[in-house]
Motif scaffolding. Structure first.
Motif, PDB file in Angstrom:
ATOM      1  N   ASN A 143       0.841  -1.192   0.000  1.00 20.19           N
ATOM      2  CA  ASN A 143       0.000   0.000   0.000  1.00 20.19           C
ATOM      3  C   ASN A 143       0.879   1.246   0.000  1.00 20.19           C
ATOM      4  O   ASN A 143       1.745   1.399   0.868  1.00 20.19           O
ATOM      5  CB  ASN A 143      -0.925   0.005   1.219  1.00 20.19           C
ATOM      6  CG  ASN A 143      -2.041   1.023   1.084  1.00 20.19           C
ATOM      7  OD1 ASN A 143      -1.806   2.188   0.830  1.00 20.19           O
ATOM      8  ND2 ASN A 143      -3.276   0.563   1.245  1.00 20.19           N
ATOM      9  N   SER A 144       0.661   2.120  -0.965  1.00 13.52           N
ATOM     10  CA  SER A 144       1.488   3.321  -1.088  1.00 13.52           C
ATOM     11  C   SER A 144       1.148   4.373  -0.044  1.00 13.52           C
ATOM     12  O   SER A 144       1.848   5.387   0.053  1.00 13.52           O
ATOM     13  CB  SER A 144       1.328   3.926  -2.484  1.00 13.52           C
ATOM     14  OG  SER A 144      -0.022   4.280  -2.735  1.00 13.52           O
ATOM     15  N   PHE A 150       5.760  -0.054 -11.751  1.00 13.23           N
ATOM     16  CA  PHE A 150       4.406  -0.163 -12.285  1.00 13.23           C
ATOM     17  C   PHE A 150       4.433   0.146 -13.776  1.00 13.23           C
ATOM     18  O   PHE A 150       4.963   1.178 -14.195  1.00 13.23           O
ATOM     19  CB  PHE A 150       3.451   0.794 -11.582  1.00 13.23           C
ATOM     20  CG  PHE A 150       2.061   0.786 -12.173  1.00 13.23           C
ATOM     21  CD1 PHE A 150       1.251  -0.338 -12.065  1.00 13.23           C
ATOM     22  CD2 PHE A 150       1.571   1.887 -12.858  1.00 13.23           C
ATOM     23  CE1 PHE A 150      -0.025  -0.356 -12.620  1.00 13.23           C
ATOM     24  CE2 PHE A 150       0.301   1.876 -13.416  1.00 13.23           C
ATOM     25  CZ  PHE A 150      -0.502   0.746 -13.297  1.00 13.23           C
ATOM     26  N   MET A 169       2.172   9.197  -9.469  1.00 13.59           N
ATOM     27  CA  MET A 169       1.331   8.997 -10.635  1.00 13.59           C
ATOM     28  C   MET A 169       0.362  10.163 -10.807  1.00 13.59           C
ATOM     29  O   MET A 169      -0.026  10.816  -9.837  1.00 13.59           O
ATOM     30  CB  MET A 169       0.531   7.701 -10.472  1.00 13.59           C
ATOM     31  CG  MET A 169       1.374   6.444 -10.379  1.00 13.59           C
ATOM     32  SD  MET A 169       1.821   5.846 -11.991  1.00 13.59           S
ATOM     33  CE  MET A 169       0.223   5.297 -12.581  1.00 13.59           C
ATOM     34  N   SER A 171      -7.445   6.699 -13.213  1.00 11.74           N
ATOM     35  CA  SER A 171      -7.306   5.260 -13.028  1.00 11.74           C
ATOM     36  C   SER A 171      -6.437   4.670 -14.129  1.00 11.74           C
ATOM     37  O   SER A 171      -6.653   4.949 -15.315  1.00 11.74           O
ATOM     38  CB  SER A 171      -8.688   4.593 -13.054  1.00 11.74           C
ATOM     39  OG  SER A 171      -9.481   5.055 -11.978  1.00 11.74           O
ATOM     40  N   LEU A 218       2.038  -4.469 -11.488  1.00 12.07           N
ATOM     41  CA  LEU A 218       2.927  -4.069 -10.409  1.00 12.07           C
ATOM     42  C   LEU A 218       3.968  -5.156 -10.198  1.00 12.07           C
ATOM     43  O   LEU A 218       3.624  -6.326 -10.006  1.00 12.07           O
ATOM     44  CB  LEU A 218       2.141  -3.846  -9.121  1.00 12.07           C
ATOM     45  CG  LEU A 218       2.959  -3.461  -7.887  1.00 12.07           C
ATOM     46  CD1 LEU A 218       3.477  -2.036  -8.013  1.00 12.07           C
ATOM     47  CD2 LEU A 218       2.124  -3.610  -6.616  1.00 12.07           C
ATOM     48  N   VAL A 274      -4.330   1.389 -10.468  1.00 10.37           N
ATOM     49  CA  VAL A 274      -3.871   2.496  -9.625  1.00 10.37           C
ATOM     50  C   VAL A 274      -4.875   3.632  -9.767  1.00 10.37           C
ATOM     51  O   VAL A 274      -5.125   4.109 -10.884  1.00 10.37           O
ATOM     52  CB  VAL A 274      -2.463   2.963 -10.038  1.00 10.37           C
ATOM     53  CG1 VAL A 274      -2.040   4.164  -9.204  1.00 10.37           C
ATOM     54  CG2 VAL A 274      -1.471   1.824  -9.883  1.00 10.37           C
ATOM     55  N   VAL A 289      -1.568   2.904  -4.706  1.00  7.13           N
ATOM     56  CA  VAL A 289      -1.263   1.525  -5.050  1.00  7.13           C
ATOM     57  C   VAL A 289      -1.697   0.628  -3.898  1.00  7.13           C
ATOM     58  O   VAL A 289      -1.305   0.849  -2.750  1.00  7.13           O
ATOM     59  CB  VAL A 289       0.245   1.341  -5.315  1.00  7.13           C
ATOM     60  CG1 VAL A 289       0.574  -0.123  -5.573  1.00  7.13           C
ATOM     61  CG2 VAL A 289       0.689   2.203  -6.486  1.00  7.13           C
ATOM     62  N   SER A 290      -2.491  -0.392  -4.197  1.00  8.09           N
ATOM     63  CA  SER A 290      -2.931  -1.325  -3.169  1.00  8.09           C
ATOM     64  C   SER A 290      -3.041  -2.712  -3.788  1.00  8.09           C
ATOM     65  O   SER A 290      -3.707  -2.887  -4.811  1.00  8.09           O
ATOM     66  CB  SER A 290      -4.277  -0.895  -2.582  1.00  8.09           C
ATOM     67  OG  SER A 290      -4.708  -1.798  -1.589  1.00  8.09           O
TER      68      SER A 290
END
Length: 682
Positions: free
Chosen positions: A515-516, A530, A552, A556, A561, A662, A667-668
């Protein structure tokens, strides 16, 4: 274009020679320059005027008890509604400064009550905490930085003391956090402190790993700016002849984005001072030192310095061994005010900012204006159309086509980009900036091929197709002249660079969340990559808490990743028992704990040849005892929901990475992390 206008002086040696500091202050729309000399000297005030030389407003000679004990620094602050120019008086017990009047002139000398660290001030900065003002003061004699609340009557109340030394200090906000950033030449220290919004106290944040990679020696100045939606720190290193750019996260972590060294084409060797200014969404950086001149840069939205111009000392200017400089936006020009360690007076140089255009980043088609634009590509295929004006066009990670249009344009390449095309390069007018390419120093390192309509340039995996604006072939000298010009850019991130590995570190075996927006303990020092569908790869290195930001654009983006992470031998996660387990697997036996899981089989195939055999056991044993091996241990990351049911001892077939979306830069993903060579029950 930088132009030297004049030198101004009062005619008094006590005020014109040995100027140690310059400071700017604005009253009623007019900007004033304050210059400060040392013992037996004084303060001079100049009003800055567009299109004209600075106008002398006032002078003040030191008198009385401070005459011979005053330093050469002056910092404007506001105490209880009264503006002051605070001095460094090494025998005082409180804060000593001159009142500043609304016409810029100098008023009475004042001293606050006794300060906890005394009045010997080596650096000072003022900041706002909501409705309250706070001063951070570096007390030279105590090795402490004190924070003081400014009371309504101008007195100061101690908030707290923190260990630290500084001769340059700035305040900056990042996210919801307020920070103090300091540099100290004597101790070679660069520090970040978070300010507690309630108590006003400072808490040091460890940025050792980020700073040590840059090689900054004798930091003489630190400046900050909030621009492009980020907070930026620029540090001048005198002994390293360097300027370093770092992004400040909302947790106080420094993320290096650029590090440049002085060359024969620039003028910041032994850099003594620097100044940053933001004008109409554009950031300019000016630096100078022992190189008899100054250098002007602009800062890109991704934190890189683009060299615009350098100005060398002339017979008419006084730029020998620069001591201090300040930059002001006056009308349609930048006024750069420079003082020298050898020449008396103040030098005025100017450059026009009347035609600054758009600062835009995107994909698809990004259009400029008739002015001087800065346009950046993105992760997807992009066409940058500069139009008229002196534009800066910056390649994105995806395939980028650049059309500068009329004017003197700078085409800036990015390392790791997809192929880049320049459609209208004008010989002797446009410039190609390749300094983001790793370890590139001269045109001789390039594979340069002349074509019928221009040229093709290759460097490692980078490819640039250049079409001449005149339609004919281009030689290397047409594109680069006698060389690149500008400073040397030193890589700040070697992740993914062939032959070099990022720092190995312990990880987490098994399922992890990526997670970002949080810490990620299993991703310490990992390279996060990515690749959007149909675009170029964006890559960053996570910090020692596993935090990362791919930076980013909004929207979307679907893509893949991938994570690359090397093994830390210090963790001792791989040992001789692992080699034994793999040897058992290679002859058809189970590991000692029972049947092997698919994850065990992946970990056993350290050679990544698809089968588990004695060569895997040998390679693991070599890693365990620290011997050289043709197959290095590394972490692999795959989709936590991947179907691994088909994996057997003779068919270790899997794909790394995970398909994700994303959204607005977040990011997750859920992934499985496996250390090749480490056999344990899953």
């Amino acid at each position: 274009m930088l132009q030297f206008q004049s030198m101004v002086a009062t005619g008094s040696a006590a005020l014109d020679s040995g100027i140690g500091d310059t400071a700017l202050k604005t009253f009623n729309g007019d900007t004033y320059l304050y210059t400060v000399t040392g013992p037996a000297g004084g303060v001079t005030v100049w009003r800055l005027v567009e299109g004209a030389i600075p106008q002398l407003v006032d002078t003040e000679y030191y008198t009385g008890t401070i005459t011979f004990v005053v330093g050469r620094s002056g910092v404007p602050v506001t105490l209880g509604g009264q503006d002051q120019l605070v001095l460094d008086v090494n025998t005082s017990t409180g804060l000593v400064g001159y009142d500043l009047n609304s016409d810029g002139s100098i008023g009475d000398l004042q001293e606050t009550g006794t300060l906890a660290g005394g009045g010997d001030v080596s650096a000072l900065v003022q900041m706002s905490l909501g409705s309250t003002d706070l001063l951070a003061i570096a007390h030279e004699g105590t090795g402490q930085i004190g924070t003081y609340f400014v009371n309504g009557d101008g007195t100061l109340s101690l908030a707290g003391l923190a260990v630290g030394e500084a001769d340059s200090m700035q305040a900056v906000q990042s996210g919801a956090g307020q920070f103090v950033v300091s540099a100290d030449a004597a101790t070679n220290a660069i520090s970040v402190f978070q300010v507690d919004a309630g108590t006003g106290m400072l808490a040091a944040i460890d940025n050792t790993s980020a700073i040590e990679t840059l090689g900054i020696a004798v930091p003489t100045a630190v400046e900050v700016v909030e621009a492009y939606g980020q907070s930026w720190i620029v540090v001048a290193g005198s002994a390293s002849n360097s300027l370093s750019v770092m992004k400040l996260s909302d947790t106080g972590n420094l993320i290096p984005t650029d590090h440049v060294l002085d060359t024969l084409d620039t003028r910041f060797e032994s850099v003594q001072d620097l100044s940053l200014i933001e004008v109409d969404g554009r950031v300019f950086v000016v630096a100078g030192g022992g190189d008899d001149g100054i250098t002007l840069f602009t800062l890109t939205p991704n934190g890189q310095l683009v060299h615009l111009e350098s100005f060398a000392d002339t017979l008419g200017s006084g730029l020998q061994n620069i001591q201090s400089l300040s930059v002001a936006h006056v009308g349609d020009e930048l006024q750069i005010l420079v003082t020298s360690q050898q020449d008396a007076g103040v030098n005025l140089l100017t450059t026009s900012v009347s035609e600054l255009g758009a600062v835009s980043e995107g994909f698809g088609t990004v259009n400029g204006t008739a002015l001087n634009d800065m346009l950046s590509g993105s992760i997807l295929q992009t066409s940058l159309l500069g139009g008229a004006g002196d534009d800066i066009l910056i390649a994105g990670a995806g395939a980028t086509t650049m059309t500068g249009g009329a004017g003197a344009d700078i085409f800036v390449m990015q390392s790791g980009s997809d192929p880049t095309t320049i459609t209208d390069f004008e010989v002797g007018v446009d410039r190609l900036d390749l300094f983001d390419y790793l370890l590139l120093r001269t045109p001789s390192q390039l594979t340069f091929t002349v074509t019928a309509q221009g040229a093709e340039i290759e460097y490692r995996d980078e490819l640039i197709q250049i079409y001449s604006a005149s339609g004919g072939p281009l030689s290397s000298s047409d594109v680069f002249g006698t060389g690149f010009g500008g400073p040397d850019h030193i890589p700040v991130d070697f992740a993914g660079f062939e032959g070099l590995e990022s720092n190995g570190s312990p990880g987490i075996q098994g399922e992890i969340s990526v997670n970002s927006e949080t810490t990620n303990p299993g991703l310490t020092d990992a390279e996060i990559k990515f690749t959007p569908n149909g675009g170029g790869t964006v890559s960053v290195t996570a910090d020692d808490e596993g935090r990362f930001d791919l930076d980013m654009p909004s929207g979307s983006f679907s893509g893949e990743l991938d994570i690359v992470k090397s093994y830390s031998t210090a963790s001792k996660e791989i040992n001789a028992l692992d080699a034994l387990q793999v040897l058992r697997l290679s002859v058809g036996l189970d590991p000692t704990w029972g049947p092997a899981s698919p994850e065990n089989l992946i970990a056993a195939d350290i050679t990544q040849d698809g089968t588990i055999n004695a060569l895997d056991a040998l390679a693991i044993l070599q890693v365990a005892v620290g011997k050289p091996s043709a197959h290095n241990a590394e972490w692999v990351f795959m989709d936590a929901d991947a179907d691994l049911s088909g994996i057997t001892r003779n068919n270790v077939d899997y794909e790394t990475g995970v398909d994700i979306v994303v959204v607005d830069g977040v990011v997750s993903a859920d992934m499985t992390s496996i250390l090749l060579g480490n056999l344990e029950a899953f």
